[in-house]
Design a protein around this motif. Structure first.
Motif, PDB file in Angstrom:
ATOM      1  N   PRO A 281      -0.859   4.225  -7.518  1.00 33.99           N
ATOM      2  CA  PRO A 281       0.297   5.129  -7.545  1.00 33.99           C
ATOM      3  C   PRO A 281       1.462   4.703  -6.674  1.00 33.99           C
ATOM      4  O   PRO A 281       2.589   5.137  -6.905  1.00 33.99           O
ATOM      5  CB  PRO A 281      -0.292   6.455  -7.044  1.00 33.99           C
ATOM      6  CG  PRO A 281      -1.471   6.069  -6.220  1.00 33.99           C
ATOM      7  CD  PRO A 281      -2.038   4.854  -6.888  1.00 33.99           C
ATOM      8  N   GLY A 282       1.257   3.876  -5.672  1.00 36.21           N
ATOM      9  CA  GLY A 282       2.346   3.513  -4.769  1.00 36.21           C
ATOM     10  C   GLY A 282       2.798   2.082  -4.974  1.00 36.21           C
ATOM     11  O   GLY A 282       2.015   1.218  -5.363  1.00 36.21           O
ATOM     12  N   ILE A 283       4.080   1.822  -4.703  1.00 37.70           N
ATOM     13  CA  ILE A 283       4.624   0.461  -4.766  1.00 37.70           C
ATOM     14  C   ILE A 283       4.847  -0.034  -3.342  1.00 37.70           C
ATOM     15  O   ILE A 283       5.515   0.619  -2.547  1.00 37.70           O
ATOM     16  CB  ILE A 283       5.959   0.423  -5.534  1.00 37.70           C
ATOM     17  CG1 ILE A 283       5.752   0.847  -6.987  1.00 37.70           C
ATOM     18  CG2 ILE A 283       6.574  -0.980  -5.476  1.00 37.70           C
ATOM     19  CD1 ILE A 283       7.039   0.957  -7.766  1.00 37.70           C
ATOM     20  N   ARG A 284       4.290  -1.192  -3.012  1.00 35.61           N
ATOM     21  CA  ARG A 284       4.567  -1.806  -1.714  1.00 35.61           C
ATOM     22  C   ARG A 284       5.827  -2.656  -1.862  1.00 35.61           C
ATOM     23  O   ARG A 284       5.865  -3.606  -2.655  1.00 35.61           O
ATOM     24  CB  ARG A 284       3.393  -2.678  -1.261  1.00 35.61           C
ATOM     25  CG  ARG A 284       3.583  -3.286   0.134  1.00 35.61           C
ATOM     26  CD  ARG A 284       3.529  -2.211   1.204  1.00 35.61           C
ATOM     27  NE  ARG A 284       3.917  -2.733   2.498  1.00 35.61           N
ATOM     28  CZ  ARG A 284       3.056  -3.210   3.405  1.00 35.61           C
ATOM     29  NH1 ARG A 284       1.757  -3.274   3.107  1.00 35.61           N
ATOM     30  NH2 ARG A 284       3.482  -3.626   4.561  1.00 35.61           N
ATOM     31  N   PRO A 285       6.894  -2.329  -1.133  1.00 30.82           N
ATOM     32  CA  PRO A 285       8.134  -3.092  -1.263  1.00 30.82           C
ATOM     33  C   PRO A 285       7.928  -4.576  -0.982  1.00 30.82           C
ATOM     34  O   PRO A 285       7.172  -4.953  -0.072  1.00 30.82           O
ATOM     35  CB  PRO A 285       9.053  -2.443  -0.224  1.00 30.82           C
ATOM     36  CG  PRO A 285       8.536  -1.051  -0.090  1.00 30.82           C
ATOM     37  CD  PRO A 285       7.045  -1.181  -0.223  1.00 30.82           C
ATOM     38  N   ALA A 286       8.601  -5.416  -1.748  1.00 28.78           N
ATOM     39  CA  ALA A 286       8.412  -6.863  -1.639  1.00 28.78           C
ATOM     40  C   ALA A 286       8.809  -7.398  -0.271  1.00 28.78           C
ATOM     41  O   ALA A 286       8.236  -8.385   0.205  1.00 28.78           O
ATOM     42  CB  ALA A 286       9.209  -7.563  -2.736  1.00 28.78           C
ATOM     43  N   TRP A 287       9.780  -6.755   0.359  1.00 25.45           N
ATOM     44  CA  TRP A 287      10.260  -7.247   1.648  1.00 25.45           C
ATOM     45  C   TRP A 287       9.332  -6.901   2.809  1.00 25.45           C
ATOM     46  O   TRP A 287       9.560  -7.313   3.932  1.00 25.45           O
ATOM     47  CB  TRP A 287      11.666  -6.717   1.924  1.00 25.45           C
ATOM     48  CG  TRP A 287      11.800  -5.223   1.814  1.00 25.45           C
ATOM     49  CD1 TRP A 287      11.588  -4.291   2.796  1.00 25.45           C
ATOM     50  CD2 TRP A 287      12.159  -4.486   0.652  1.00 25.45           C
ATOM     51  NE1 TRP A 287      11.792  -3.026   2.324  1.00 25.45           N
ATOM     52  CE2 TRP A 287      12.157  -3.110   1.005  1.00 25.45           C
ATOM     53  CE3 TRP A 287      12.500  -4.843  -0.661  1.00 25.45           C
ATOM     54  CZ2 TRP A 287      12.460  -2.095   0.098  1.00 25.45           C
ATOM     55  CZ3 TRP A 287      12.809  -3.830  -1.564  1.00 25.45           C
ATOM     56  CH2 TRP A 287      12.789  -2.485  -1.183  1.00 25.45           C
ATOM     57  N   GLU A 288       8.261  -6.169   2.528  1.00 22.34           N
ATOM     58  CA  GLU A 288       7.341  -5.766   3.583  1.00 22.34           C
ATOM     59  C   GLU A 288       6.060  -6.587   3.636  1.00 22.34           C
ATOM     60  O   GLU A 288       5.244  -6.409   4.550  1.00 22.34           O
ATOM     61  CB  GLU A 288       6.952  -4.293   3.414  1.00 22.34           C
ATOM     62  CG  GLU A 288       8.085  -3.312   3.643  1.00 22.34           C
ATOM     63  CD  GLU A 288       7.631  -1.868   3.552  1.00 22.34           C
ATOM     64  OE1 GLU A 288       8.464  -0.984   3.826  1.00 22.34           O
ATOM     65  OE2 GLU A 288       6.456  -1.611   3.221  1.00 22.34           O
ATOM     66  N   VAL A 289       5.852  -7.471   2.684  1.00 21.71           N
ATOM     67  CA  VAL A 289       4.560  -8.156   2.618  1.00 21.71           C
ATOM     68  C   VAL A 289       4.730  -9.579   2.076  1.00 21.71           C
ATOM     69  O   VAL A 289       5.593  -9.852   1.238  1.00 21.71           O
ATOM     70  CB  VAL A 289       3.585  -7.359   1.715  1.00 21.71           C
ATOM     71  CG1 VAL A 289       4.103  -7.242   0.307  1.00 21.71           C
ATOM     72  CG2 VAL A 289       2.203  -7.975   1.728  1.00 21.71           C
ATOM     73  N   ASP A 290       3.908 -10.495   2.579  1.00 21.76           N
ATOM     74  CA  ASP A 290       3.824 -11.862   2.071  1.00 21.76           C
ATOM     75  C   ASP A 290       2.677 -11.901   1.059  1.00 21.76           C
ATOM     76  O   ASP A 290       1.508 -11.741   1.440  1.00 21.76           O
ATOM     77  CB  ASP A 290       3.558 -12.832   3.212  1.00 21.76           C
ATOM     78  CG  ASP A 290       3.396 -14.273   2.746  1.00 21.76           C
ATOM     79  OD1 ASP A 290       3.484 -14.530   1.521  1.00 21.76           O
ATOM     80  OD2 ASP A 290       3.162 -15.156   3.602  1.00 21.76           O
ATOM     81  N   PRO A 291       2.959 -12.113  -0.219  1.00 24.01           N
ATOM     82  CA  PRO A 291       1.905 -12.030  -1.246  1.00 24.01           C
ATOM     83  C   PRO A 291       1.125 -13.325  -1.461  1.00 24.01           C
ATOM     84  O   PRO A 291       0.305 -13.393  -2.370  1.00 24.01           O
ATOM     85  CB  PRO A 291       2.711 -11.687  -2.493  1.00 24.01           C
ATOM     86  CG  PRO A 291       3.996 -12.443  -2.298  1.00 24.01           C
ATOM     87  CD  PRO A 291       4.288 -12.369  -0.814  1.00 24.01           C
ATOM     88  N   SER A 292       1.359 -14.330  -0.652  1.00 26.88           N
ATOM     89  CA  SER A 292       0.793 -15.649  -0.934  1.00 26.88           C
ATOM     90  C   SER A 292      -0.703 -15.762  -0.661  1.00 26.88           C
ATOM     91  O   SER A 292      -1.365 -16.670  -1.168  1.00 26.88           O
ATOM     92  CB  SER A 292       1.540 -16.716  -0.134  1.00 26.88           C
ATOM     93  OG  SER A 292       1.389 -16.494   1.257  1.00 26.88           O
ATOM     94  N   ASP A 293      -1.266 -14.864   0.162  1.00 27.11           N
ATOM     95  CA  ASP A 293      -2.690 -14.957   0.485  1.00 27.11           C
ATOM     96  C   ASP A 293      -3.246 -13.558   0.738  1.00 27.11           C
ATOM     97  O   ASP A 293      -3.621 -13.209   1.858  1.00 27.11           O
ATOM     98  CB  ASP A 293      -2.901 -15.854   1.706  1.00 27.11           C
ATOM     99  CG  ASP A 293      -4.373 -16.128   1.994  1.00 27.11           C
ATOM    100  OD1 ASP A 293      -5.216 -15.787   1.136  1.00 27.11           O
ATOM    101  OD2 ASP A 293      -4.680 -16.675   3.072  1.00 27.11           O
ATOM    102  N   LEU A 294      -3.306 -12.770  -0.311  1.00 28.43           N
ATOM    103  CA  LEU A 294      -3.820 -11.407  -0.218  1.00 28.43           C
ATOM    104  C   LEU A 294      -5.226 -11.354  -0.807  1.00 28.43           C
ATOM    105  O   LEU A 294      -5.466 -11.845  -1.917  1.00 28.43           O
ATOM    106  CB  LEU A 294      -2.914 -10.435  -0.985  1.00 28.43           C
ATOM    107  CG  LEU A 294      -1.462 -10.321  -0.500  1.00 28.43           C
ATOM    108  CD1 LEU A 294      -0.668  -9.417  -1.442  1.00 28.43           C
ATOM    109  CD2 LEU A 294      -1.404  -9.791   0.923  1.00 28.43           C
ATOM    110  N   ALA A 295      -6.150 -10.759  -0.087  1.00 30.00           N
ATOM    111  CA  ALA A 295      -7.521 -10.619  -0.590  1.00 30.00           C
ATOM    112  C   ALA A 295      -7.570  -9.552  -1.677  1.00 30.00           C
ATOM    113  O   ALA A 295      -6.992  -8.471  -1.538  1.00 30.00           O
ATOM    114  CB  ALA A 295      -8.458 -10.246   0.550  1.00 30.00           C
ATOM    115  N   ILE A 296      -8.240  -9.866  -2.779  1.00 31.50           N
ATOM    116  CA  ILE A 296      -8.429  -8.943  -3.897  1.00 31.50           C
ATOM    117  C   ILE A 296      -9.929  -8.721  -4.055  1.00 31.50           C
ATOM    118  O   ILE A 296     -10.695  -9.685  -4.205  1.00 31.50           O
ATOM    119  CB  ILE A 296      -7.852  -9.518  -5.202  1.00 31.50           C
ATOM    120  CG1 ILE A 296      -6.360  -9.813  -5.044  1.00 31.50           C
ATOM    121  CG2 ILE A 296      -8.085  -8.550  -6.364  1.00 31.50           C
ATOM    122  CD1 ILE A 296      -5.732 -10.500  -6.255  1.00 31.50           C
TER     123      ILE A 296
END
Length: 258
Positions: A152-167
């Motif tokens: 339900p929520g969007i994490r703003p792109a400027w708040e996180v580095d998406p290059s190494d996120l655990a899924i």
């Protein structure tokens, strides 16, 4: 959301900074972060594990080996806004499919200007048996009632580095974990900007779009998802998505109610 995604990322950032967050949601039910004419698309075979799983299940194995290494990525339409379910709502498996899996994915929220403005968790439900029979059946394997869930929520792109996120993916049955696995976005073969460039290459998205980036977590081919299972997808710094599993379109009439 479609109005928000008509703005440049800088303006969206200013709008978010000026907003006053309301933490007291009470009994408010949060909807999926997609509306109007905004579409959900998805990329396929972007992780090595996904390629291997598709090869294992398919009667035409070379198709998936080729697309993994090809210049052009596999992109497909996943869902209009009104079909998307959110955290806590059911996800579906086809009544005519024996082998079905969740596909946990980081999804990009993209504005009309092809800028990645945020991230959400996506469960791209899939029928492995339908697609495995013939790759031309991909739309039936991917697009059906309850096949697309977003956090339900969007994490703003400027708040996180998406290059190494655990899924992480966990499937429970009658309260017991029957399958779990994990990967990281660092394992993805294609840059996110490359995927969005192909999505916008020959089509306009005036209301923005959500693009799921593919999965690197796929249960073994002998695993069978069942009605009553509960699927939990967690992506570090982005959020969590938890959905019970049902079989058949009759469980999704709430999406079509006036």
């Amino acid at each position: 959301m479609s109005e928000l995604l008509s703005h440049r990322i800088e303006e969206i950032g200013r709008m978010c900074a000026d907003a006053v967050p309301d933490r007291s949601l009470g009994d408010i039910r949060l909807l999926a972060p997609v509306d109007g004419a905004t579409e959900v698309w998805a990329a396929g075979v972007t992780y090595l594990r996904s390629r291997d799983a598709r090869v294992e299940e398919s009667s035409l194995k070379s198709v998936y080996e080729l697309v993994y290494d090809a210049e052009r990525p596999e992109l497909f339409f996943k869902s209009p806004a009104w079909r998307v379910v959110v955290d806590g709502e059911p996800v579906g498996i086809r009544s005519d499919s024996e082998l079905n899996v969740p596909e946990p994915e980081l999804a990009l929220v993209v504005n009309r200007f092809e800028e990645i403005v945020g991230y959400v968790v996506c469960n791209d439900m899939s029928s492995r048996s339908v697609e495995g029979e013939n790759p031309l059946y991909l739309p039936q394997a991917k697009v059906y009632a309850g096949a697309c869930a977003l956090s339900p929520g969007i994490r703003p792109a400027w708040e996180v580095d998406p290059s190494d996120l655990a899924i992480r993916l966990t499937i429970t049955r009658e309260g017991e974990v029957v399958w779990d696995g994990a990967t990281s976005t660092k394992q993805i073969r294609r840059p996110f900007a490359e995927l969005t460039a192909y999505l916008f290459h020959s089509e306009n998205h005036p209301h923005g779009a959500v693009l799921a980036t593919g999965t690197g977590v796929v249960p073994e081919i002998d695993f069978r998802l069942r009605a009553g299972d509960v699927i939990t997808v967690t992506i570090d710094e982005i959020g969590e998505l938890r959905n019970p599993v049902v079989v058949g379109k009759e469980h999704f009439t709430f999406l079509t109610a006036p």
